[in-house]
Write a protein that holds these residues in place. Structure first.
Motif, PDB file in Angstrom:
ATOM      1  N   SER A 249       0.828  -1.197   0.000  1.00  0.00           N
ATOM      2  CA  SER A 249       0.000   0.000   0.000  1.00  0.00           C
ATOM      3  C   SER A 249       0.865   1.250   0.000  1.00  0.00           C
ATOM      4  O   SER A 249       2.024   1.240   0.428  1.00  0.00           O
TER       5      SER A 249
ATOM      6  N   SER B 250      -0.999  -2.172  -4.532  1.00  0.00           N
ATOM      7  CA  SER B 250      -2.346  -2.736  -4.614  1.00  0.00           C
ATOM      8  C   SER B 250      -3.405  -1.805  -4.042  1.00  0.00           C
ATOM      9  O   SER B 250      -4.569  -1.863  -4.448  1.00  0.00           O
ATOM     10  N   THR B 251      -3.003  -0.946  -3.100  1.00  0.00           N
ATOM     11  CA  THR B 251      -3.972  -0.107  -2.389  1.00  0.00           C
ATOM     12  C   THR B 251      -3.397   1.275  -2.110  1.00  0.00           C
ATOM     13  O   THR B 251      -2.202   1.406  -1.822  1.00  0.00           O
TER      14      THR B 251
ATOM     15  N   SER C 149      -9.701   4.091   1.857  1.00  0.00           N
ATOM     16  CA  SER C 149      -8.920   3.127   1.084  1.00  0.00           C
ATOM     17  C   SER C 149      -9.447   3.050  -0.347  1.00  0.00           C
ATOM     18  O   SER C 149     -10.645   3.246  -0.584  1.00  0.00           O
TER      19      SER C 149
ATOM     20  N   ASP D 200      -8.798   0.478  -3.826  1.00  0.00           N
ATOM     21  CA  ASP D 200      -8.159  -0.682  -4.437  1.00  0.00           C
ATOM     22  C   ASP D 200      -7.679  -0.288  -5.842  1.00  0.00           C
ATOM     23  O   ASP D 200      -8.477  -0.039  -6.739  1.00  0.00           O
TER      24      ASP D 200
ATOM     25  N   GLN E  75      -6.308  -2.030  -8.079  1.00  0.00           N
ATOM     26  CA  GLN E  75      -6.631  -3.031  -9.100  1.00  0.00           C
ATOM     27  C   GLN E  75      -7.939  -2.708  -9.793  1.00  0.00           C
ATOM     28  O   GLN E  75      -8.121  -3.019 -10.973  1.00  0.00           O
ATOM     29  N   ASN E  76      -8.857  -2.059  -9.063  1.00  0.00           N
ATOM     30  CA  ASN E  76     -10.109  -1.660  -9.685  1.00  0.00           C
ATOM     31  C   ASN E  76      -9.897  -0.578 -10.719  1.00  0.00           C
ATOM     32  O   ASN E  76     -10.650  -0.469 -11.689  1.00  0.00           O
TER      33      ASN E  76
END
Length: 250
Positions: free
Chosen positions: A152, A187-188, A241, A243, A245-246
């Motif tokens: 992150s 990832s985040t 947060s 994501d 990946q989205n």
């Protein structure tokens, strides 16, 4: 519409806003005084936000102040106490909010915001950017890799000059952090804020963040945490947060 251009290792993001172009670029040494001014002024604006607007978000504080008023009235049997004590409470909240936030500012200036190049620009896992509008630095944001949770990166130090808000500066800065996260395969993206102003939360939600938790009674760095600070200073820390990946899959 956004356009990305490359100049050496400096990635610049341009956001068109009406007839004005917001350029988001990496921090340069000449920006230091302007960045520190924008950051410190943004923090100082949080004093009335915390002291007054924040009061309605803390029913436990309202209950405590009501009990204090009732006890004082029983002891003194003076009706003017009912009118005087709320004013004293608001003054106390302002005084301690100012003291805590000023302490936080001093701590930040003695660490990362006092040596921006060393803290943010020498590691590939961190970066600080400025937003430039009509040749003037009007905003700042930073990204710092986090050990926990792994994978992150945290959005930090977001602040926009008061005269340039609602011009898309905050969105442009936020998107730059998201671009950094995608490029470096995090990832985040996470962030935390103690702001009560709706505009701050609307900005993060517009960028795609969602609130994943709230800490009531957050201990602000720089606080002395004395008894009176516990009585008159209390904030909620909102955890957001996103994501990454989205973002890449959409």
């Amino acid at each position: 519409m956004e356009e990305k251009t490359q100049k050496g290792d400096d990635s610049r993001l341009k956001a068109q806003n009406g007839f004005q172009t917001i350029v988001v670029r990496e921090f340069e040494p000449a920006d230091k005084l302007q960045v520190q001014r924008i950051f410190s002024e943004g923090l100082m604006e949080m004093i009335p936000d915390t002291a007054f607007r924040g009061l309605r978000h803390h029913p436990e504080s309202l209950l405590l102040y009501s009990a204090m008023t009732a006890v004082c009235f029983v002891i003194t049997m003076c009706w003017w106490v009912i009118g005087l004590l709320p004013a004293m409470v608001l003054c106390g909240r302002y005084f301690y909010s100012r003291r805590v936030i000023h302490g936080y500012l001093e701590q930040a200036m003695s660490r990362d915001m006092g040596d921006i190049e060393e803290f943010y620009m020498k590691s590939p896992d961190s970066r600080l950017w400025v937003a430039v509008l009509e040749g003037k630095v009007v905003g700042v944001v930073a990204a710092v890799s986090q050990q926990k949770p792994r994978g992150s990166v945290e959005l930090q130090r977001m602040s926009v000059d008061r005269s340039c808000r609602r011009c898309g500066v905050g969105v442009a800065l936020g998107r730059k952090v998201l671009e950094f996260a995608v490029t470096h395969r995090y990832s985040t993206v996470i962030l935390g804020t103690t702001a009560y102003a709706p505009a701050a939360h609307q900005l993060y939600q517009r960028l795609g963040f969602r609130c994943v938790g709230v800490t009531n009674g957050y201990v602000t760095p720089g606080a002395r945490w004395s008894l009176l600070e516990r009585v008159f200073y209390r904030v909620c820390h909102h955890h957001y947060s996103l994501d990454v990946q989205n973002i890449t899959s959409n």
